[in-house]
Design an enzyme around this catalytic site. Structure first.
Site, PDB file in Angstrom:
ATOM      1  N   HIS A 168       0.831  -1.200   0.000  1.00  0.00           N
ATOM      2  CA  HIS A 168       0.000   0.000   0.000  1.00  0.00           C
ATOM      3  C   HIS A 168       0.873   1.260   0.000  1.00  0.00           C
ATOM      4  O   HIS A 168       0.592   2.220  -0.723  1.00  0.00           O
ATOM      5  CB  HIS A 168      -0.943  -0.003   1.200  1.00  0.00           C
ATOM      6  CG  HIS A 168      -2.033   1.004   1.077  1.00  0.00           C
ATOM      7  ND1 HIS A 168      -3.005   0.932   0.098  1.00  0.00           N
ATOM      8  CD2 HIS A 168      -2.300   2.142   1.780  1.00  0.00           C
ATOM      9  CE1 HIS A 168      -3.819   1.964   0.209  1.00  0.00           C
ATOM     10  NE2 HIS A 168      -3.408   2.716   1.221  1.00  0.00           N
ATOM     11  N   ASP A 228      -8.203  -0.676  -0.326  1.00  0.00           N
ATOM     12  CA  ASP A 228      -8.205   0.692  -0.852  1.00  0.00           C
ATOM     13  C   ASP A 228      -7.277   0.812  -2.069  1.00  0.00           C
ATOM     14  O   ASP A 228      -7.586   1.510  -3.032  1.00  0.00           O
ATOM     15  CB  ASP A 228      -7.694   1.706   0.194  1.00  0.00           C
ATOM     16  CG  ASP A 228      -8.201   1.478   1.603  1.00  0.00           C
ATOM     17  OD1 ASP A 228      -8.496   0.329   1.968  1.00  0.00           O
ATOM     18  OD2 ASP A 228      -8.268   2.456   2.359  1.00  0.00           O
ATOM     19  N   ARG A 242     -16.102   1.005   3.755  1.00  0.00           N
ATOM     20  CA  ARG A 242     -15.491   1.731   2.635  1.00  0.00           C
ATOM     21  C   ARG A 242     -14.360   0.947   1.977  1.00  0.00           C
ATOM     22  O   ARG A 242     -14.145   1.085   0.768  1.00  0.00           O
ATOM     23  CB  ARG A 242     -15.009   3.120   3.061  1.00  0.00           C
ATOM     24  CG  ARG A 242     -14.542   3.932   1.867  1.00  0.00           C
ATOM     25  CD  ARG A 242     -14.566   5.419   2.075  1.00  0.00           C
ATOM     26  NE  ARG A 242     -13.515   5.923   2.922  1.00  0.00           N
ATOM     27  CZ  ARG A 242     -13.703   6.746   3.943  1.00  0.00           C
ATOM     28  NH1 ARG A 242     -14.920   7.121   4.291  1.00  0.00           N
ATOM     29  NH2 ARG A 242     -12.692   7.179   4.648  1.00  0.00           N
ATOM     30  N   GLY A 300     -15.994  -0.909  -0.451  1.00  0.00           N
ATOM     31  CA  GLY A 300     -16.487   0.025  -1.463  1.00  0.00           C
ATOM     32  C   GLY A 300     -15.423   0.368  -2.486  1.00  0.00           C
ATOM     33  O   GLY A 300     -15.666   0.363  -3.700  1.00  0.00           O
ATOM     34  N   TRP A 301     -14.211   0.633  -1.995  1.00  0.00           N
ATOM     35  CA  TRP A 301     -13.093   0.910  -2.915  1.00  0.00           C
ATOM     36  C   TRP A 301     -12.873  -0.270  -3.862  1.00  0.00           C
ATOM     37  O   TRP A 301     -12.647  -0.084  -5.059  1.00  0.00           O
ATOM     38  CB  TRP A 301     -11.803   1.140  -2.128  1.00  0.00           C
ATOM     39  CG  TRP A 301     -11.667   2.384  -1.322  1.00  0.00           C
ATOM     40  CD1 TRP A 301     -11.292   2.467  -0.008  1.00  0.00           C
ATOM     41  CD2 TRP A 301     -11.845   3.749  -1.750  1.00  0.00           C
ATOM     42  NE1 TRP A 301     -11.231   3.777   0.403  1.00  0.00           N
ATOM     43  CE2 TRP A 301     -11.560   4.586  -0.643  1.00  0.00           C
ATOM     44  CE3 TRP A 301     -12.214   4.329  -2.967  1.00  0.00           C
ATOM     45  CZ2 TRP A 301     -11.641   5.977  -0.725  1.00  0.00           C
ATOM     46  CZ3 TRP A 301     -12.301   5.716  -3.034  1.00  0.00           C
ATOM     47  CH2 TRP A 301     -12.016   6.515  -1.927  1.00  0.00           C
TER      48      TRP A 301
END
Length: 421
Positions: free
Chosen positions: A172, A183, A257, A260-261
């Site tokens: 990341h 993410d 989230r 969601g990403w």
């Protein structure tokens, strides 16, 4: 004595007269304001569709596009690009120049004439910082400015040097060794795929597309919970982080989230992946299993999703706007593109109407607000974020976070395409 009495009388008269003047003047000022408002209309016209209403509201809140998501000074960061993705589509649809100017000003402000990106540091290898490259791909296509090409080549260099796990997943960030976060798939893969489509050819393009599909394959292998079909926020291959399970390396919770990403990453990458690529069918199968999993944790009454997806009744959990908007966008776009059967539209529609009913408020001037957005959540760092349930539900909640308004604009555009509102 008479002189003093006269002075007192004059003083009393002045006070009374001033008071009367002020009192009688107030309605006049109020009426002027009302007249001006009546003449000019709302800041955001309420007869527009939700996509434009939200974009215009963001433009009102953040007059310069670099200000999106509450930036105090121009900074190369990822949330602006999500709202500007919506602006690109609305400009194509409406031809309204103010939308294009809003996008263009982002590139003007953030990229110097020599191609240097303001505040960007390649050596940090932060995958979040690739996402705004999508804005530059759009602007280069439209304006052909050399500075955008140079900046894009710098961002592509980051992909080449981005550290990876032993099996090949991107870390990341350099400061988060061996960690893969959901993410990151959204932050990096649509840009990687879009850049490849625009600039790479032959074997180079084939290798890049294979690499992109591998990133999703690796996430499905390492972050998927087979029992629920949900995906954990992150995985530490080294299993050294305090938040990582000592056997699996997984973080402890299903953060809305984060998923969601991941959903948005899949539907957006497919825009650029060649139709004949063998990984395409696999990615579509991942979208289906993803959608099946989130439908199971969708609130039956409101149609919304919770901050921690699988624990709706636990103390402090709440229906969260950014994840809800992202899930709606993922599903309705997948239905529109034919990746999911039409039957999934029911769940997307329920979620969309749930957002409008429960999370949207409209000011007197027509400005639209999206409420109950988780401002930020992550893992590790200082102070240390442990990925516990308590951590996620206690992060700051705010209105009009671009990580929610952007996906809401995009979801609205998808609904408006075929008028299935």
């Amino acid at each position: 004595m008479k002189f003093i009495n006269d002075k007192i009388k004059i003083l009393v008269f002045t006070i009374l007269h001033t008071g009367i003047m002020q009192t009688s003047a107030q309605p006049a000022i109020h009426n002027k304001a009302e007249t001006a408002k009546a003449q000019s209309g709302n800041v955001v016209p309420i007869n527009l569709k939700w996509s434009e209403r939200m974009l215009l509201s963001e433009m009102h809140r953040f007059p310069e596009s670099w200000m999106l998501d509450f930036s105090k000074s121009p900074k190369w960061t990822y949330p602006s690009a999500i709202v500007l993705d919506g602006a690109e589509q609305l400009y194509a649809k409406t031809g309204k120049k103010e939308y294009y100017d809003y996008i263009s000003s982002f590139g003007d402000k953030l990229v110097s004439e020599d191609g240097t990106i303001l505040t960007y540091e390649l050596e940090k290898y932060n995958i979040d910082l690739l996402n705004s490259g999508n804005v530059l791909l759009y602007l280069y296509e439209k304006e052909k400015k050399e500075k955008y090409l140079k900046a894009l080549q710098t961002l592509r260099l980051q992909i080449t040097g981005q550290p990876r796990t032993n099996e090949g997943s991107f870390w990341h960030k350099k400061i988060y060794p061996y960690q893969v976060w959901l993410d990151g798939l959204y932050m990096g893969m649509p840009f990687y795929a879009h850049y490849t489509k625009d600039f790479s050819k032959g074997n180079d393009a084939a290798k890049a597309y294979d690499d992109i599909i591998f990133q999703f394959d690796s996430v499905q292998k390492n972050l998927l919970d087979k029992k629920t079909g949900l995906l954990y926020h992150a995985w530490d291959e080294s299993k050294k982080e305090a938040w990582a399970d000592k056997e699996s390396g997984l973080s402890p919770n299903f953060w809305g989230r984060a998923m969601g990403w991941y959903g948005m990453a899949m539907v957006d990458v497919l825009d650029y992946l060649p139709q004949n690529h063998p990984g395409r069918a696999r990615l579509i199968s991942y979208i289906k299993s993803f959608s099946d999993a989130i439908i199971k944790v969708q609130d039956k009454n409101s149609g919304l999703w919770y901050q921690v997806l699988d624990k709706p009744l636990e103390n402090g959990n709440y229906e969260e706007a950014t994840a809800s908007a992202m899930f709606v966008y993922t599903m309705i776009k997948a239905v529109n593109k034919g990746y999911l059967p039409q039957s999934y539209k029911v769940y997307a529609k329920k979620g969309y109407h749930g957002i409008i009913k429960n999370l949207i408020t409209v000011d007197e001037n027509g400005v639209v607000n999206l409420n109950k957005c988780c401002a930020v959540a992550g893992l590790g760092g200082k102070p240390y974020r442990d990925g516990s349930y308590e951590y996620y539900v206690n992060e700051k909640i705010r209105s009009n976070d671009a990580k929610g308004t952007g996906p809401f604009i995009l979801a609205s555009i998808e609904f408006e395409k075929k008028d299935h509102q």
